[in-house]
Design a protein around this motif. Structure first.
Motif, short mmCIF file in Angstrom:
data_model
loop_
_atom_site.label_atom_id
_atom_site.label_comp_id
_atom_site.label_asym_id
_atom_site.label_seq_id
_atom_site.Cartn_x
_atom_site.Cartn_y
_atom_site.Cartn_z
N VAL A 122 0.82 -1.21 0.00
CA VAL A 122 0.00 0.00 0.00
C VAL A 122 0.86 1.27 0.00
O VAL A 122 0.66 2.17 -0.82
CB VAL A 122 -0.97 -0.01 1.20
CG1 VAL A 122 -1.66 1.34 1.34
CG2 VAL A 122 -2.01 -1.11 1.02
N ALA A 123 1.83 1.31 0.89
CA ALA A 123 2.57 2.56 1.08
C ALA A 123 3.63 2.81 0.01
O ALA A 123 3.90 3.95 -0.35
CB ALA A 123 3.22 2.58 2.47
N PHE A 127 -0.90 0.20 -4.07
CA PHE A 127 -2.14 -0.54 -4.31
C PHE A 127 -3.22 -0.06 -3.33
O PHE A 127 -2.91 0.42 -2.23
CB PHE A 127 -1.93 -2.04 -4.12
CG PHE A 127 -1.08 -2.66 -5.19
CD1 PHE A 127 -1.57 -2.84 -6.48
CD2 PHE A 127 0.23 -3.05 -4.92
CE1 PHE A 127 -0.78 -3.42 -7.48
CE2 PHE A 127 1.03 -3.62 -5.91
CZ PHE A 127 0.52 -3.80 -7.19
N SER A 128 -4.46 -0.21 -3.75
CA SER A 128 -5.56 0.15 -2.85
C SER A 128 -5.71 -0.96 -1.81
O SER A 128 -5.17 -2.05 -1.97
CB SER A 128 -6.86 0.28 -3.64
OG SER A 128 -7.28 -1.01 -4.07
N TYR A 129 -6.45 -0.66 -0.75
CA TYR A 129 -6.68 -1.68 0.28
C TYR A 129 -7.32 -2.92 -0.35
O TYR A 129 -6.94 -4.05 -0.03
CB TYR A 129 -7.62 -1.14 1.37
CG TYR A 129 -6.96 -0.18 2.35
CD1 TYR A 129 -5.61 0.12 2.28
CD2 TYR A 129 -7.70 0.40 3.39
CE1 TYR A 129 -5.01 0.99 3.18
CE2 TYR A 129 -7.12 1.27 4.30
CZ TYR A 129 -5.77 1.57 4.19
OH TYR A 129 -5.18 2.42 5.09
N ALA A 130 -8.28 -2.69 -1.24
CA ALA A 130 -8.98 -3.83 -1.84
C ALA A 130 -8.02 -4.68 -2.66
O ALA A 130 -8.02 -5.92 -2.56
CB ALA A 130 -10.12 -3.33 -2.71
N MET A 144 -6.06 -3.86 6.91
CA MET A 144 -5.97 -2.56 7.57
C MET A 144 -5.25 -2.67 8.89
O MET A 144 -4.44 -1.81 9.25
CB MET A 144 -7.36 -1.98 7.78
CG MET A 144 -7.97 -1.44 6.51
SD MET A 144 -9.51 -0.57 6.86
CE MET A 144 -8.93 0.82 7.82
N ILE A 147 -1.58 -3.04 8.34
CA ILE A 147 -0.94 -1.79 7.94
C ILE A 147 -0.76 -0.88 9.16
O ILE A 147 0.32 -0.33 9.40
CB ILE A 147 -1.78 -1.07 6.86
CG1 ILE A 147 -1.70 -1.86 5.55
CG2 ILE A 147 -1.31 0.37 6.66
CD1 ILE A 147 -2.64 -1.37 4.48
N ALA A 148 -1.83 -0.77 9.94
CA ALA A 148 -1.76 0.11 11.11
C ALA A 148 -0.69 -0.38 12.08
O ALA A 148 0.16 0.39 12.55
CB ALA A 148 -3.12 0.17 11.80
#
Lengths: 172, 263
Positions: A122-123, A127-130, A144, A147-148
């Motif tokens: 993602v970062a 790419f999107s979360y999906a 999520m 990632i967090a």
């Protein structure tokens, strides 16, 4: 050269970047990319028309990476390996790396592979979360939270590195 | 403007472009009233930029020929047997890097152990080094001239197959070794010296249940320990060398120790 192969060739730089963020050492990362490309070519038929070659290839590579990480952990072979790692870590690896880059790369290597992959997709890879959840084969909520937690861990490690730079004085 | 409660989760979503556009204004307003969250958001943003720039150069590197060849079919595609190298490095990186931040993880899990096994190992190793490395005539119990006996004896006592690493490549010669207490068990100490009389020691114990790696110093200007813990053994290399130099010697020593353990 057929279109599929051309598309795969075009993705190599991105695959190399992803591999490098997962493994750090350049040769090891390229070995992972090579494994991924070989597997992809054997399974060209599985690549559905219209499916993004990038997502397809990233998914293959991610699975290779995670499978091996799990096997290694299960076999407990890690104990046998630090010689290699010593080399990998000791390498002034990428000459371009500044100190800040080296610190964040080290920290990234220290977080769990699952979180590392989620965060990087993602970062760095954008790419999107999906999309990322789909590649990793996990629900969006899991992605999520990886990632967090990955970000928090990374930040904690960087703070820790800064702290460790100062010599610790133990009070008894 | 949509009104809702935001949380830390939204910081990640905003950063990753997953926050719905119509919530952005309310989110920014929320950040402005939460300095702590705003600072957190700024740190995460900076970390992301650092991550991106750390790997940006990879895209500009020429693609290695061997990878092009795979795709162009110039080498026969064989059954995928993962090459040893990359996952070895991956596994090793886990061992070498993760543990170095043990204190952090301990804190995160809420255990908050101030003196985990790794600190204990490092402290014991440093204490032994401070005492024995300073001894001129009684630094070791068994001298290097009796190396075979030294290795057999320490291996039997400690319960690990110990092979004294050859550190001549780093300028260090084995002086000898001794047996020491380490908590409830025993430790082997191997002492090395360079031609200037600088000494370093290896401290190996069979007592360890966790994986960790790190650097440790117990006092300012005192010797430092570079240590590794793995299931079944722990190892620390102690010396007053510059940190980078110590790390290099330690890696060499550790690699040989492991090879010895497995032999």
């Amino acid at each position: 050269m057929d279109e599929k192969k051309a598309a795969i060739l075009g993705e190599i730089p991105r695959l190399r970047r992803y591999a490098r963020s997962l493994l750090r050492d350049r040769d090891s990362a390229d070995d992972l990319v090579q494994d991924c490309l070989e597997r992809a070519l054997m399974r060209l038929d599985n690549w559905q028309t219209g499916e993004s070659p990038r997502r397809w290839l990233f998914t293959i590579m991610h699975h290779l990476f995670i499978d091996q990480m799990r096997k290694v952990n299960r076999r407990g072979e890690a104990a046998m390996l630090p010689l290699e790692a010593g080399e990998a870590v000791a390498q002034p690896a990428e000459q371009l790396e500044g100190i800040a880059s080296r610190e964040i790369i080290d920290a990234l290597q220290a977080i769990s592979p699952d979180r590392r992959a989620a965060l990087v997709l993602v970062a760095i890879e954008g790419f999107s979360y999906a999309e990322a959840a789909n590649m990793l084969g996990v629900p969006a909520g899991t992605l999520m939270s990886r990632i967090a937690r990955g970000r928090e861990e990374l930040r904690g490690l960087l703070d820790d590195t800064a702290r460790r730079r100062a010599i610790r004085i133990v009070e008894k | 403007m949509i009104r809702r409660d935001f949380s830390e989760r939204d910081i990640h979503m905003a950063l990753d472009g997953e926050l719905p556009a119509d919530e952005r204004g309310a989110y920014d307003a929320w950040l402005d009233t939460n300095p702590e969250m705003k600072a957190r958001s700024a740190r995460f943003t900076a970390d992301r930029e650092a991550l991106r720039s750390a790997f940006a150069g990879v895209l500009d590197e020429p693609v290695p020929a061997r990878l092009r060849k795979v795709v162009l079919g110039e080498t026969p595609v064989k059954t995928v047997i993962p090459r040893s190298r990359w996952w070895l490095a991956a596994a090793a990186a886990v061992l070498l890097v993760t543990g170095g931040f043990g204190g952090y993880f301990a804190g995160m899990d809420g255990i908050g152990q101030e003196n985990p096994a790794e600190d204990r190992l490092a402290e014991q190793a440093i204490a032994a080094h401070v005492i024995y490395a300073a001894e001129k005539r009684h630094a070791v119990e068994v001298p290097a001239s009796d190396k075979d006996h030294l290795q057999t004896w320490l291996s039997n006592r400690v319960g690990l197959k110990l092979v004294a690493p050859d550190l001549t490549a780093n300028g260090f010669q084995l002086v000898g070794g001794r047996l020491l207490p380490a908590g409830d068990s025993k430790a082997a100490m191997l002492l090395y010296e360079d031609d200037k009389g600088e000494r370093i020691s290896l401290f190996v114990t069979a007592e360890s249940v966790e994986n960790a790696k790190g650097t440790y110093a117990s006092a300012q200007d005192g010797p430092q320990a570079v240590y590794w813990l793995d299931k079944g053994y722990g190892c620390a290399v102690v010396g007053s060398l510059p940190r980078e130099q110590l790390a290099v010697v330690a890696k060499n020593a550790y690699g040989q120790l492991l090879a010895g353990l497995a032999s």
